[in-house]
Design a protein around this motif. Sequence first.
Motif, PDB file in Angstrom:
ATOM      1  N   GLY A   1       0.124   7.434   6.660  1.00 15.92           N
ATOM      2  CA  GLY A   1      -1.128   7.019   7.298  1.00 15.92           C
ATOM      3  C   GLY A   1      -2.124   8.160   7.265  1.00 15.92           C
ATOM      4  O   GLY A   1      -1.740   9.330   7.273  1.00 15.92           O
ATOM      5  N   MET A   2      -3.407   7.815   7.280  1.00  9.48           N
ATOM      6  CA  MET A   2      -4.417   8.842   7.039  1.00  9.48           C
ATOM      7  C   MET A   2      -4.597   9.796   8.208  1.00  9.48           C
ATOM      8  O   MET A   2      -5.264  10.813   8.071  1.00  9.48           O
ATOM      9  N   SER A   3      -3.970   9.500   9.333  1.00  6.93           N
ATOM     10  CA  SER A   3      -3.965  10.496  10.399  1.00  6.93           C
ATOM     11  C   SER A   3      -2.624  10.516  11.110  1.00  6.93           C
ATOM     12  O   SER A   3      -2.538  10.782  12.296  1.00  6.93           O
ATOM     13  N   SER A   4      -1.581  10.257  10.349  1.00  7.87           N
ATOM     14  CA  SER A   4      -0.237  10.238  10.932  1.00  7.87           C
ATOM     15  C   SER A   4       0.371  11.631  10.922  1.00  7.87           C
ATOM     16  O   SER A   4       0.198  12.384   9.971  1.00  7.87           O
ATOM     17  N   THR A   5       1.114  11.915  11.962  1.00 10.24           N
ATOM     18  CA  THR A   5       1.850  13.180  11.996  1.00 10.24           C
ATOM     19  C   THR A   5       3.116  13.051  11.145  1.00 10.24           C
ATOM     20  O   THR A   5       3.517  11.955  10.754  1.00 10.24           O
ATOM     21  N   MET A   6       3.721  14.188  10.906  1.00  5.76           N
ATOM     22  CA  MET A   6       4.982  14.191  10.141  1.00  5.76           C
ATOM     23  C   MET A   6       6.069  13.395  10.865  1.00  5.76           C
ATOM     24  O   MET A   6       6.838  12.674  10.234  1.00  5.76           O
ATOM     25  N   ASP A   7       6.148  13.524  12.190  1.00  8.89           N
ATOM     26  CA  ASP A   7       7.163  12.757  12.918  1.00  8.89           C
ATOM     27  C   ASP A   7       6.899  11.261  12.810  1.00  8.89           C
ATOM     28  O   ASP A   7       7.831  10.470  12.621  1.00  8.89           O
ATOM     29  N   GLU A   8       5.648  10.866  12.914  1.00  9.27           N
ATOM     30  CA  GLU A   8       5.325   9.445  12.782  1.00  9.27           C
ATOM     31  C   GLU A   8       5.661   8.934  11.376  1.00  9.27           C
ATOM     32  O   GLU A   8       6.140   7.802  11.208  1.00  9.27           O
ATOM     33  N   PHE A   9       5.414   9.775  10.391  1.00  7.54           N
ATOM     34  CA  PHE A   9       5.688   9.401   8.997  1.00  7.54           C
ATOM     35  C   PHE A   9       7.202   9.184   8.813  1.00  7.54           C
ATOM     36  O   PHE A   9       7.645   8.152   8.287  1.00  7.54           O
ATOM     37  N   LEU A  10       7.983  10.128   9.301  1.00  7.68           N
ATOM     38  CA  LEU A  10       9.425  10.008   9.133  1.00  7.68           C
ATOM     39  C   LEU A  10       9.998   8.873   9.980  1.00  7.68           C
ATOM     40  O   LEU A  10      10.964   8.216   9.577  1.00  7.68           O
ATOM     41  N   LEU A  11       9.392   8.607  11.123  1.00  7.22           N
ATOM     42  CA  LEU A  11       9.863   7.470  11.929  1.00  7.22           C
ATOM     43  C   LEU A  11       9.499   6.141  11.274  1.00  7.22           C
ATOM     44  O   LEU A  11      10.224   5.150  11.418  1.00  7.22           O
TER      45      LEU A  11
ATOM     46  N   SER B   1      21.424  13.428  24.960  1.00  7.25           N
ATOM     47  CA  SER B   1      20.584  12.668  24.031  1.00  7.25           C
ATOM     48  C   SER B   1      19.160  12.653  24.533  1.00  7.25           C
ATOM     49  O   SER B   1      18.890  12.510  25.716  1.00  7.25           O
ATOM     50  N   GLU B   2      18.254  12.821  23.582  1.00  6.98           N
ATOM     51  CA  GLU B   2      16.846  12.893  23.928  1.00  6.98           C
ATOM     52  C   GLU B   2      16.177  11.619  23.472  1.00  6.98           C
ATOM     53  O   GLU B   2      16.285  11.255  22.312  1.00  6.98           O
ATOM     54  N   ASP B   3      15.494  10.929  24.359  1.00  6.07           N
ATOM     55  CA  ASP B   3      14.666   9.865  23.788  1.00  6.07           C
ATOM     56  C   ASP B   3      13.300   9.831  24.443  1.00  6.07           C
ATOM     57  O   ASP B   3      13.068  10.380  25.512  1.00  6.07           O
ATOM     58  N   GLU B   4      12.385   9.211  23.721  1.00  4.57           N
ATOM     59  CA  GLU B   4      10.989   9.187  24.117  1.00  4.57           C
ATOM     60  C   GLU B   4      10.800   8.594  25.520  1.00  4.57           C
ATOM     61  O   GLU B   4       9.996   9.084  26.311  1.00  4.57           O
TER      62      GLU B   4
ATOM     63  N   LEU C   1      14.484  18.034  20.011  1.00  2.04           N
ATOM     64  CA  LEU C   1      15.110  17.443  18.824  1.00  2.04           C
ATOM     65  C   LEU C   1      14.128  16.569  18.049  1.00  2.04           C
ATOM     66  O   LEU C   1      13.231  15.961  18.636  1.00  2.04           O
ATOM     67  N   ALA C   2      14.339  16.496  16.747  1.00  4.74           N
ATOM     68  CA  ALA C   2      13.532  15.596  15.931  1.00  4.74           C
ATOM     69  C   ALA C   2      13.881  14.160  16.309  1.00  4.74           C
ATOM     70  O   ALA C   2      15.052  13.837  16.550  1.00  4.74           O
TER      71      ALA C   2
END
Lengths: 342, 342, 342, 342
Positions: free
Chosen positions: C209-219, C44-47, C66-67
């Motif tokens: 968000g106006m400068s959010s990444t795709m990962d941040e958006f999905l999270l 398992s991968e976590d931040e 992993l995403a």
Amino acid sequence: MIVVLHRSAASEDVAAVADRVAALGMMAHVINGTERTVVAATGSEDEAHRETLASMAQVESVMPILAPYKVASLEAKPEPTQVVTGSLTIGGGVCGVIAGPCSVESEEQIMTSARAVKAAGATALRGGAFKPRTSPYAFQGMKEEGLKLLAAARDETGLAIVTEVMTPTDVELVGDYADVLQIGARNMQNYRLLEACGESPAAVLLKRGMSSTMDEFLLAAEYVLSRGNERVMLCERGVRTFESHTRFTLPLATVPYLHARTHLPIVIDPSHGTGVASLVPPMMNAAIACGADGLIVEVHPDPPNAASDGPQSLTPDAFAKAMIACGKVADAVGLTMDTTNV
Amino acid sequence: MIVVLHRSAASEDVAAVADRVAALGMMAHVINGTERTVVAATGSEDEAHRETLASMAQVESVMPILAPYKVASLEAKPEPTQVVTGSLTIGGGVCGVIAGPCSVESEEQIMTSARAVKAAGATALRGGAFKPRTSPYAFQGMKEEGLKLLAAARDETGLAIVTEVMTPTDVELVGDYADVLQIGARNMQNYRLLEACGESPAAVLLKRGMSSTMDEFLLAAEYVLSRGNERVMLCERGVRTFESHTRFTLPLATVPYLHARTHLPIVIDPSHGTGVASLVPPMMNAAIACGADGLIVEVHPDPPNAASDGPQSLTPDAFAKAMIACGKVADAVGLTMDTTNV
Amino acid sequence: MIVVLHRSAASEDVAAVADRVAALGMMAHVINGTERTVVAATGSEDEAHRETLASMAQVESVMPILAPYKVASLEAKPEPTQVVTGSLTIGGGVCGVIAGPCSVESEEQIMTSARAVKAAGATALRGGAFKPRTSPYAFQGMKEEGLKLLAAARDETGLAIVTEVMTPTDVELVGDYADVLQIGARNMQNYRLLEACGESPAAVLLKRGMSSTMDEFLLAAEYVLSRGNERVMLCERGVRTFESHTRFTLPLATVPYLHARTHLPIVIDPSHGTGVASLVPPMMNAAIACGADGLIVEVHPDPPNAASDGPQSLTPDAFAKAMIACGKVADAVGLTMDTTNV
Amino acid sequence: MIVVLHRSAASEDVAAVADRVAALGMMAHVINGTERTVVAATGSEDEAHRETLASMAQVESVMPILAPYKVASLEAKPEPTQVVTGSLTIGGGVCGVIAGPCSVESEEQIMTSARAVKAAGATALRGGAFKPRTSPYAFQGMKEEGLKLLAAARDETGLAIVTEVMTPTDVELVGDYADVLQIGARNMQNYRLLEACGESPAAVLLKRGMSSTMDEFLLAAEYVLSRGNERVMLCERGVRTFESHTRFTLPLATVPYLHARTHLPIVIDPSHGTGVASLVPPMMNAAIACGADGLIVEVHPDPPNAASDGPQSLTPDAFAKAMIACGKVADAVGLTMDTTNV
């Protein structure tokens, strides 16, 4: 232009600015607001005047009013420019598609590519002979040998040839073989190159720099136009932003924005604009849907064996399928997709 | 490099990737995770291999491990490079300052500038003779006449000359007059120009493109270095971002970041980096404080009458004052500020 | 994840990293390359694990494989989610259009707007009652009074109501009146608000968000989803870049990119995405052409008298015309445009 | 504000604009240029008026002249604001340093941290009890338990406490324990939170949003100030750009830019601004060198075991060394570094 003075500006400062405006050959209109004084300067506006005024001690900022480009503007020429060169027609309500591999790699590769893109409805063949590569150790292109292969592909298929030129001294050589000189994004402000292309009889496809503003883009076109070459196509190929999920960020609003300011045709490059083959067909559709005058698409007979840009290259099959979809979208928005004039 | 397969990849897909890795001359190490399989490829890494693997159908992404630049890397040369040319020394613990007007405009202007910046402690004179201008209608520089005036200023003051070269065919001419060839931000990826400068006996000041990554910047330096010219200085001059209150955004973390990766000296340009004269002195201090090896600063005897860049030019007085402040900061961080070797 | 060690790492450093990987509950695979050693960590991968490893002295970088999102991923739910609430259906091949004014201003204004957008084919009404405004001195919305007017508009027209909620304590109140809770771009990472919306019975429109990444958006979506609310729509409304000719830069490649990663429907906001009314209709077409599941468009009966966002609001006539064009594009790309279910 | 009309505007269009300007309570000054007509509108400027005019058919653009913030401006209060709360003094020529771990993790961890940062010269302790985390699955902080540990650390060391508050309903609770309420970058435009902090007796550290403009930043401060809380510190923590070698891009020109516009003190966060521990000390030096009023630095007794932000956290030793260097830089630029008032 509008000259905004610091809040602390005294009446002699206002007078000094007004005098300077007059000395620069413009007419000064002093407007005293409740909190600030501004001086509106009418007459010819140029960047040097803006800088002169902005450098004065009591000036806070100077805002230009007029667009800095002239020949490229709709005001200079209200009707859309249609660029026609060999089999390729782009602009003026006609959408043409340029397709082919990133690099010319071999006779077989370019011939296979040319036949495939023609069969799918492209009316020009792209292929790099002189390649601008980030690393000095990467494949730099086949150079004149590549140009000869492109010319051979034109001989067989009738497709107009679009290929990049990287330096002024190559403009004549590349122009001998190509119908369209491509100026790459990294060279959008290579002014000697722009000037040399402005003196070539070939048409020009000018790619937007990856962080260039619209004014800078149109002024780069102006370098070409002002040397007498009127056949300039503007190409949006994506800009660099914080987004990393795509290679670049493709801002399609460029299309209607530019259509409202310039008569030059706008070509979209969804291959560099995304960097990912699977994202290219939907972006082709989107480009057509918002009125693009042309597309330039990377197509390779065998992407994993491409010398460059494999990950963003469509296979001939995927391209053919995408072209059918684009044709339907063009019909829906009343654009003539030119797939038949070869 | 690390090849990440799609979740749906079957064992034959893994085998196909491993085979391709081997065919490219690398060794494949298959690692089966709980959710994904990755193939680590060891051996020489190059961009073409990355693209080949990234183009395969079952591959989701490919991540490089190794830096793509070689000669520029600290691994190739762990000790800092000190560039010495005429009166200018930059790097290896010595911080040198290049100053002068944006453009050479007249004999009086460049002589006045040269005397003033020398008096304040600069050890090289900047001044543009060939000017890259956004608009074709703007002042394009005095060209060879400007180079002659720069040489005359060197004759009188002893200051080394730093001036821009815009196109390969001018490298020899500019090199005849200048000590340092400046490659502008807009030409950072003008590869023919980089190569030509790589073959010149003059030193090179390479400015970072306004949206170039660190790898692209170092690979541009690599183009110069790989042609045999070892005297390359890297110049951070600000990047383009959403910020509009400054002309560019000046990311000073570039200094320690690059110091940990390359032996080349790092010069900061706070004039273009901010675009506003009043912000230049604090950014000069900040650059020194984080370890910059050099500064390049626009100074003009009369900014409102400058032919270009007046709003970001310091007056001689402001520059002299800023240099005194910088000297104190240099002392505080243990950097030798070279102001005496003319 | 892949842990890249510094070039200088010794075998005991490699062992320390491998031990740490094991201590974190993952399995370590050591791969010795010619220049670097990497340790692949499977499991398992976590931040937090990534940060732990990245903080070790001999580690140069750590790359996740992993995403980080789970419930939002296609892997968790391969079939597209269709959000249905009242008259609005979005997703799963059906494209729905939300339209209306930026702010609710009066009974007449919202009723006129509702009738107009319904007549043109919209199936939901937007309108802000709680307005996030850059300045504390700007109109902040009609608040509950505005919500009541929206509910009255629904009573008359049958249109589902989409309106913004700005703070957790308002979620219940807004949910009492609205069918869809809009979470604005500036609140995309307002985690307490995301959680509160995750516990609401109303559907959610989450703006990027106006400068959010795709990962941040999905999270961010994951915050809502993980609290049990499955009816989440993702809305791309443009990102902030160096471009200033449009209010934001609208990256339509978001649509196919997200479709390949999440089952959630993607709605495009061309009004904020461009900020200019004349650019909205072509971007509506483009959004449909690349497969958007929905549009949200600002329409005002009298843009110059709008309390907010007049410059980017379409008149009812312009909207009606744009909807006809969109219908044709939807047909061309095989998307069902839902304009009839009210 | 300046209203620019389209080239095609007729005299009745000019009259219509002038009438509208008057109807909005401003005075209209019509200026006929050679190519365009502009209408200068003097009197009070507000965003709604700008939008109204920009929405008119014959208007091309509207340019504001006046800054939109009031209480935050130097014009409202020319002398610098010094924020004093407990042991912390920031502003007015005094530079204070806030340091400590990203998150409060345990009594031992926070006590060790507090003693270490105090010993090195920090005058306030940072530590997150409520943590805004990108993923809902990440450690969310110790919440009130963490606040109690922070208060205990203050009891022992005398250090003022700086800790984040994420939502309006927590402002009172956090304010009961903390001296300074930190508003995170992701909440810079969480207006209900700004208002709630504006009504708190605690001081406020407002972090700049990762893609916020200077005007947006100052208007966010204005939300707090306009509710009566005058003790606001602005914190630059880096912006999001295309650069990926650092976590964010840290634009230090923010410091002198803001000093010329606002009386509020400016604090720099080099930890988030770079994301890499080794880059933090040089950026601390640089921040001081350009006149920052304060620093906020992440320090952790054992970075690889940090619950969050380990890679950008300094060890106590590295921090102590960096503080000595900063002290020398402060001396060099004539700034008083406050390390003694605990």
